[in-house]
Design an enzyme around this catalytic site. Sequence first.
Site, PDB file in Angstrom:
ATOM      1  N   CYS A 159      10.483   4.002   0.808  1.00 23.17           N
ATOM      2  CA  CYS A 159       9.619   3.134   0.000  1.00 23.17           C
ATOM      3  C   CYS A 159      10.008   3.314  -1.464  1.00 23.17           C
ATOM      4  CB  CYS A 159       8.142   3.481   0.202  1.00 23.17           C
ATOM      5  SG  CYS A 159       7.070   2.654  -0.994  1.00 23.17           S
TER       6      CYS A 159
ATOM      7  N   ASP B 128       7.458  -2.759 -15.512  1.00 24.03           N
ATOM      8  CA  ASP B 128       8.165  -3.558 -14.506  1.00 24.03           C
ATOM      9  C   ASP B 128       9.613  -3.757 -14.952  1.00 24.03           C
ATOM     10  OD1 ASP B 128       7.074  -5.736 -12.142  1.00 24.03           O
ATOM     11  OD2 ASP B 128       9.068  -6.053 -12.985  1.00 24.03           O
TER      12      ASP B 128
ATOM     13  N   HIS C 279       1.158   6.675  -0.461  1.00 20.83           N
ATOM     14  CA  HIS C 279       1.621   5.392   0.069  1.00 20.83           C
ATOM     15  C   HIS C 279       0.496   4.610   0.742  1.00 20.83           C
ATOM     16  CE1 HIS C 279       4.454   2.389   1.419  1.00 20.83           C
ATOM     17  NE2 HIS C 279       3.741   2.345   2.536  1.00 20.83           N
TER      18      HIS C 279
ATOM     19  N   HIS D 157       0.273  -2.134  -5.614  1.00 20.88           N
ATOM     20  CA  HIS D 157       0.488  -2.052  -7.067  1.00 20.88           C
ATOM     21  C   HIS D 157      -0.296  -3.146  -7.761  1.00 20.88           C
ATOM     22  CE1 HIS D 157       3.719  -4.453  -5.255  1.00 20.88           C
ATOM     23  NE2 HIS D 157       3.709  -5.199  -6.347  1.00 20.88           N
TER      24      HIS D 157
END
Length: 114
Positions: A4, A30, A46, A100
């Site tokens: 991930c 980002d 996660h 997110h």
Amino acid sequence: MKDCLFCKIAAGEIPCTKVYEDEDTLAFRDIAPQAPVHVLVIPKKHVSGLSEARGESDKALAHLLRVAADVARKEGVEESGYRVVTNCGRDAQQSVPHLHLHVLGGRGLNGEMA
Ligand code: AMP
């Protein structure tokens, strides 16, 4: 979680431009910003997305929102305004399957989403 991307970023295995970190949460810029301020806020644990967050505590989910607001203030867009978005699943074009929040600001956002 193995393989991930955001778990690897949270573990420090892939670099990021960190904006905020605490025991449970990481906020970083980002890589392909859609606005002058474009920060992602993730739980270090996660969780694939919002629909998979049912097992998470209200406190943990509220903390993510609080961090998003703190990031916006720290980035200087609290007064001008900002948008917090989470994409969930295929139709929303979620591209990274780790929960997110996008924090977007620094320009007029019109109707667009991250
Ligand atoms: P979403 O499409 O909602 O799943 O958002 C995933 C976001 O992750 C996109 O805005 C990507 O630009 C961003 N992204 C992908 N890889 C990285 C990376 N290595 N570092 C920072 N942001 C990333």
